[in-house]
Design a protein around this motif. Sequence first.
Motif, short mmCIF file in Angstrom:
data_model
loop_
_atom_site.label_atom_id
_atom_site.label_comp_id
_atom_site.label_asym_id
_atom_site.label_seq_id
_atom_site.Cartn_x
_atom_site.Cartn_y
_atom_site.Cartn_z
N GLU A 189 0.83 -1.21 0.00
CA GLU A 189 0.00 0.00 0.00
C GLU A 189 0.86 1.26 0.00
O GLU A 189 0.58 2.22 -0.72
N LEU A 190 1.94 1.24 0.80
CA LEU A 190 2.84 2.39 0.84
C LEU A 190 3.62 2.52 -0.46
O LEU A 190 3.91 3.63 -0.91
N VAL A 191 3.96 1.40 -1.07
CA VAL A 191 4.66 1.45 -2.36
C VAL A 191 3.81 2.19 -3.38
O VAL A 191 4.30 3.07 -4.10
N ARG A 192 2.52 1.86 -3.43
CA ARG A 192 1.63 2.54 -4.38
C ARG A 192 1.52 4.03 -4.07
O ARG A 192 1.58 4.87 -4.96
N GLU A 193 1.37 4.36 -2.79
CA GLU A 193 1.20 5.75 -2.40
C GLU A 193 2.45 6.58 -2.69
O GLU A 193 2.38 7.69 -3.24
N ILE A 194 3.61 6.04 -2.34
CA ILE A 194 4.84 6.81 -2.50
C ILE A 194 5.27 6.86 -3.97
O ILE A 194 5.83 7.87 -4.42
N THR A 195 4.98 5.81 -4.72
CA THR A 195 5.26 5.86 -6.16
C THR A 195 4.43 6.96 -6.82
O THR A 195 4.92 7.70 -7.68
N ALA A 196 3.17 7.07 -6.41
CA ALA A 196 2.33 8.15 -6.94
C ALA A 196 2.88 9.52 -6.54
O ALA A 196 2.89 10.46 -7.34
N LEU A 197 3.36 9.63 -5.30
CA LEU A 197 3.97 10.89 -4.87
C LEU A 197 5.19 11.23 -5.72
O LEU A 197 5.41 12.39 -6.08
N ALA A 198 5.99 10.21 -6.03
CA ALA A 198 7.20 10.44 -6.83
C ALA A 198 6.85 10.96 -8.21
O ALA A 198 7.50 11.86 -8.74
N ARG A 199 5.81 10.40 -8.81
CA ARG A 199 5.41 10.87 -10.14
C ARG A 199 4.89 12.30 -10.06
O ARG A 199 5.16 13.12 -10.94
N MET A 200 4.14 12.60 -9.00
CA MET A 200 3.64 13.96 -8.84
C MET A 200 4.78 14.95 -8.60
O MET A 200 4.72 16.11 -9.02
N ALA A 201 5.82 14.48 -7.93
CA ALA A 201 6.96 15.36 -7.66
C ALA A 201 7.67 15.77 -8.94
O ALA A 201 8.36 16.79 -8.98
N HIS A 202 7.49 14.97 -9.99
CA HIS A 202 8.08 15.29 -11.29
C HIS A 202 7.07 15.94 -12.22
O HIS A 202 7.29 16.02 -13.43
N THR A 203 5.96 16.40 -11.65
CA THR A 203 4.91 17.04 -12.43
C THR A 203 4.65 18.43 -11.87
O THR A 203 4.57 18.62 -10.67
N GLU A 204 4.53 19.39 -12.77
CA GLU A 204 4.30 20.78 -12.36
C GLU A 204 3.00 21.27 -12.97
O GLU A 204 2.69 20.97 -14.13
N TRP A 205 2.22 22.01 -12.19
CA TRP A 205 0.97 22.60 -12.67
C TRP A 205 1.14 24.10 -12.79
O TRP A 205 1.55 24.77 -11.85
N GLN A 206 0.87 24.63 -13.98
CA GLN A 206 0.95 26.08 -14.22
C GLN A 206 -0.43 26.55 -14.64
O GLN A 206 -0.87 26.28 -15.77
N ASP A 207 -1.14 27.23 -13.74
CA ASP A 207 -2.51 27.59 -14.07
C ASP A 207 -2.58 28.87 -14.88
O ASP A 207 -1.73 29.76 -14.78
N THR A 208 -3.61 28.95 -15.71
CA THR A 208 -3.76 30.06 -16.66
C THR A 208 -3.92 31.39 -15.95
O THR A 208 -3.35 32.41 -16.37
N ARG A 209 -4.68 31.42 -14.87
CA ARG A 209 -4.91 32.69 -14.17
C ARG A 209 -3.61 33.27 -13.63
O ARG A 209 -3.40 34.49 -13.66
N SER A 210 -2.74 32.40 -13.13
CA SER A 210 -1.44 32.89 -12.65
C SER A 210 -0.63 33.48 -13.79
O SER A 210 0.05 34.49 -13.63
N SER A 211 -0.70 32.84 -14.96
CA SER A 211 0.01 33.36 -16.13
C SER A 211 -0.53 34.73 -16.51
O SER A 211 0.24 35.63 -16.87
N TRP A 212 -1.84 34.90 -16.43
CA TRP A 212 -2.42 36.21 -16.73
C TRP A 212 -1.93 37.27 -15.75
O TRP A 212 -1.60 38.39 -16.13
N ARG A 213 -1.87 36.89 -14.46
CA ARG A 213 -1.44 37.86 -13.44
C ARG A 213 0.03 38.25 -13.65
O ARG A 213 0.41 39.40 -13.48
#
Length: 279
Positions: free
Chosen positions: A71-95
């Motif tokens: 269970e922890l392997v699944r959770e931490i593997t998902a965390l690792a993938r998210m750590a290599h993912t960045e979210w850039q929202d449109t509203r912030s770009s507008w600001r």
Amino acid sequence: MTFEPERLGRSKSDLAESLRQLRKRAGLSGDRLARRCAMSQSKISKIETGRVTPSLVDVQRILRTVDAPAELVREITALARMAHTEWQDTRSSWRRGLEKRQAELAALEADARELRYFLPAMITGLLATPEYIRASLSHCPGDVSKTIAGKIERQHVLYDASKSFVFLLTEQAVAWPLLPKPEMAVQLDRLASLSRLPNITLGVVPYEHVIPRGPLNTFTLYDETLATAETFTGRLVFQDARDVDQYREIFAWFTEHAVFGENARDLLAARVESLLRDL
């Protein structure tokens, strides 16, 4: 793990803390864990303090070494993938100002040698006429003149012979009536012209083919290390190798259903003829 954009900023620190706690539960010092994982002790230290984001391979090696439960392997593997993912929202770009976004894209394009663009809905700014660029920004708040100038300036990269570009458009992207017919005809002529550059490959996925897969969103591949995917509300940046590889596979799949070279230019010419026929 459910994707929540607001969690992406915390995922790196969460991952570091989770790995540190797992090591302690396993009764291992940083040095012993490093030796068992064939890593340096300084790397383990940097991972656990969040100064280095470990690759998915590194994370899996650590999880095996500390004998983490499934269970922890699944959770931490998902965390690792998210750590290599960045979210850039449109509203912030507008600001911040959309022109700053153009500078960021120019830097990505300058660093990459092989760039691939999947364009299911619209023509990208690198290939666009000034009129098309202006129309594509008509929904954006404020003065967009600097953004338009930035997009046009970025187009110089197309003439860098050390780089290769592959643009894969659906016929929907080619046909979308963003401009009046005469101006759309000029835009499509520009596509045909750019497709003749030796470092540019331009393909169109035509309507006439049966395509047993939907083109969900625009995405860009920079070499083999980074992928970005566009949504209405922002942009996801993927650096995990598995995510990048999946986007590369998707790109290759749609490439098999596209027409290129003279066939693509014939399709564009037919569209231009159709646009101008009733004027």
